[in-house]
Every structure is written in C-alpha cells, then in structure tokens.
Design an enzyme around this catalytic site. Sequence first.
Site, PDB file in Angstrom:
ATOM      1  N   HIS A 198      56.346  48.603  32.294  1.00  0.00           N
ATOM      2  CA  HIS A 198      57.330  47.978  32.013  1.00  0.00           C
ATOM      3  C   HIS A 198      58.337  47.415  33.140  1.00  0.00           C
ATOM      4  CE1 HIS A 198      57.462  49.747  27.381  1.00  0.00           C
ATOM      5  NE2 HIS A 198      56.351  48.960  27.696  1.00  0.00           N
ATOM      6  N   GLU A 219      61.351  47.966  34.087  1.00  0.00           N
ATOM      7  CA  GLU A 219      62.330  48.890  34.638  1.00  0.00           C
ATOM      8  C   GLU A 219      61.485  49.907  35.505  1.00  0.00           C
ATOM      9  OE1 GLU A 219      63.877  48.456  30.348  1.00  0.00           O
ATOM     10  OE2 GLU A 219      61.973  48.148  31.165  1.00  0.00           O
ATOM     11  N   ASP A 270      36.812  17.245  18.261  1.00  0.00           N
ATOM     12  CA  ASP A 270      37.089  17.230  19.644  1.00  0.00           C
ATOM     13  C   ASP A 270      36.288  18.238  20.566  1.00  0.00           C
ATOM     14  OD1 ASP A 270      39.017  15.248  19.135  1.00  0.00           O
ATOM     15  OD2 ASP A 270      40.676  16.696  19.062  1.00  0.00           O
ATOM     16  N   LEU A 283      46.760  19.850   9.053  1.00  0.00           N
ATOM     17  CA  LEU A 283      47.384  21.308   9.376  1.00  0.00           C
ATOM     18  C   LEU A 283      48.847  20.997   9.714  1.00  0.00           C
ATOM     19  CD1 LEU A 283      47.159  24.248   9.945  1.00  0.00           C
ATOM     20  CD2 LEU A 283      46.254  23.678  12.412  1.00  0.00           C
ATOM     21  N   ALA A 328      46.121   8.654  16.520  1.00  0.00           N
ATOM     22  CA  ALA A 328      44.802   8.066  16.629  1.00  0.00           C
ATOM     23  C   ALA A 328      44.421   6.598  16.040  1.00  0.00           C
ATOM     24  CB  ALA A 328      43.730   9.070  15.842  1.00  0.00           C
ATOM     25  N   CYS A 377      63.381  50.935  26.202  1.00  0.00           N
ATOM     26  CA  CYS A 377      62.656  51.595  25.038  1.00  0.00           C
ATOM     27  C   CYS A 377      63.086  52.846  25.346  1.00  0.00           C
ATOM     28  CB  CYS A 377      61.141  51.283  25.501  1.00  0.00           C
ATOM     29  SG  CYS A 377      60.239  52.155  26.831  1.00  0.00           S
TER      30      CYS A 377
END
Length: 363
Positions: free
Chosen positions: A53, A55, A203, A299, A165, A78
């Site tokens: 972390h 810290e 694609d 989507l 498109a 934490c």
Amino acid sequence: MSQDTDQRWMELALRIARQGLGRVAPNPTVGCVIVKDGRILGRARTADGGRPHAETRALAQAGRAARGATAYVTLEPCAHTGKTPPCADALIAAGVARIVCALPDPDNRVAGRGFEMLRAAGIVVETGLMAKEAAALNAGYLKHRQQGLPWLTLKLATSLDGRIATESGESRWITGPDARQYLHLMRSQFDAVLIGAGTARADNPMLDIRLQGHSGPQPARVVMSRGLDLPLESRLMATARNIRTILLCGKDCPQPKRQSFVDQGAEVISCTADQPETALHKLAECGLTRVLCEGGGQLAASLIAAQLVDELALFNAGLVLGASGRAAIGPLNLGALAAHPRFHLISAQRIGTDTLTRWHQAS
C-alpha cells in the site's frame, strides 16, 4: 500548518494516486506524501496489483525521519490484516504526528476504524480535505464497495450527426489518429474493456494498450455473448492465455461450447443474458472496478436504458454520414422523454482534428 500548504501536499498525493488507475484493482489507488519541515520524506502510490500500500511504501522511503512528520493520504489507512498488516499500525509505529486524509474508506473492514486507531495512538487526524477530488479519482473503487458494481464509462466515436458507421458498416476510421491514440491512454486507466459479440465478430479486435513505453498491465478483455457466438480463431482467443479474457454468456449456453473457450484460456461466466446489471455484478465479483465499454449501438443502448452508464466519453469527428448511417446508440424503448437518462457535461477538449466531451449521468 496552513490550509494552502495542506492542499498543496494533498494535490500532490492525488496526482501520485492517479498513476495507479487501471493497475491496482480491486484495491483503491491511494497516494501518500510524508512531509516534515516543508520537506518531502517519502511519497508513493499503491503498487501495481494492489500491494504494498501507499503508506507503507512512503514510510519505507522516510525511514526514521518519519517520526513527528505529517502524512497526507488520499484514502483512510486500512485497519485490518489481509495479505499485509494494517497501514494504520505502520503509521503509528513510525511515529507520525499528524494525518491529513481526504476520504474515509467505505470497506466495512475499515469504515472509520483506521481513524480511530490513529487517534487512540495520539495522532492528530484531520479529514475531508479535497474529498470531492479523491472520490472522483476512486469512483470505481467506491462504487464497487458500496453497490457491488464497477464504474462504467461508455466510449463512443461518432460523426457529427451521431453515426458510428456507414450503411454498409464501414467505420475505419471515423476519428483521426490522435483520437485513436488517446483511446489507448484511456484504456490504460481501466481494469477492463467491454464489447458485445457483434463488435467482436465484425472488428476482430485485440482491445489492448499499444502505447510506446507502456509497461503496465493490460486491461482484461470482456465480451458479452449470450450464445458464445464468437470465433475460436479470433485475436482475442489467440491471446487469451496471455491477457485476461472474460466471456459472459447466457445460462442456457451449452457446457461443451463453454468448455471450448475455457480450453483456449478464457474465463467463461454465465449470467442472465437480458439483464446487463447482473453481468456487471459478475464483473465486480471478478475484482474489476473500472470498465470501459467500446461496444456497438445495441450494447450501448442496453446499458444506457438500464441506467448503468456512469460516464460517456464521446469522440466527435468533423464528418457527416446522414440518416442511412448506423446510429451510435440503438433503440432505447423508454417511451416518454422524462424516462430517458440525462447526462451533464464534465469537460470538453480538442484531440487532434476531433473533440472529446465527457458526460456524467445526472443524479
């Protein structure tokens, strides 16, 4: 210490933390700056992969000089023992005299207990400085902890009249090279890139980051396909053992078909196909906190209609395709105007010959 001085150091901590976007999930990206007598003793962010972390990394730089110093931290230290000891304990052991923290951690293992530990040890704790900025930076982590969902950004690249498109499906390239390069920078700040089956077939994308000098992790590639109607010989599947690839399919998808993709190295997860929120909950369970959707109009429409899009990143090119072109967003079928989601403008900038506007869903 003055408010202006505190803000200057917190701004630095936030800039450092931003460098961890797309690299630390499911952990938050945290910045820590340790200062004494106007001099930086240590500064760090959460390491790639989520630990160590911020810290503890900053304290390691400061060493014994951290005693009596002030630590500027963008998220509450934490207070629980996981794969590493609590950061609150490390700050106490180092003898830090004061903590300035932007934001409490909503994780129920922390949720104020980090502050309590620090105060009980006699450390001065001040909270709330630049809290809005810190919350925006870790929007994905906060939503993941509070709602069990990732932060979802929908990226669209359209003509001036909102088409992605031509009528025949030609779309390369609507936007210019600068915008396409900028998209790779965007991908580097997300844990995953999401598309639908139609985009995957049409694609044959890689969905990776192709930036000179990029040495960080690649985002996971996620494809939503109810029946796994995807070619096994696609570029995604050819690289599934090297880059995390997640396929979301319907519960009725036959097990032999699922197994064929698992054998290629993909993770296959079943969910209710017509409920996109369920799919996003599954992605959160996979440890993903920030998802960039680059899918097609269908989507995009399903996510917008379900009010799951937190942010729109809209690239507009100086091109007109007309009504026969394919719409960026499919039918929403929401009826009255009042039922349609609204977004408010966050920023606008020029990217080469194109423009990029960012919009957040209105609350």
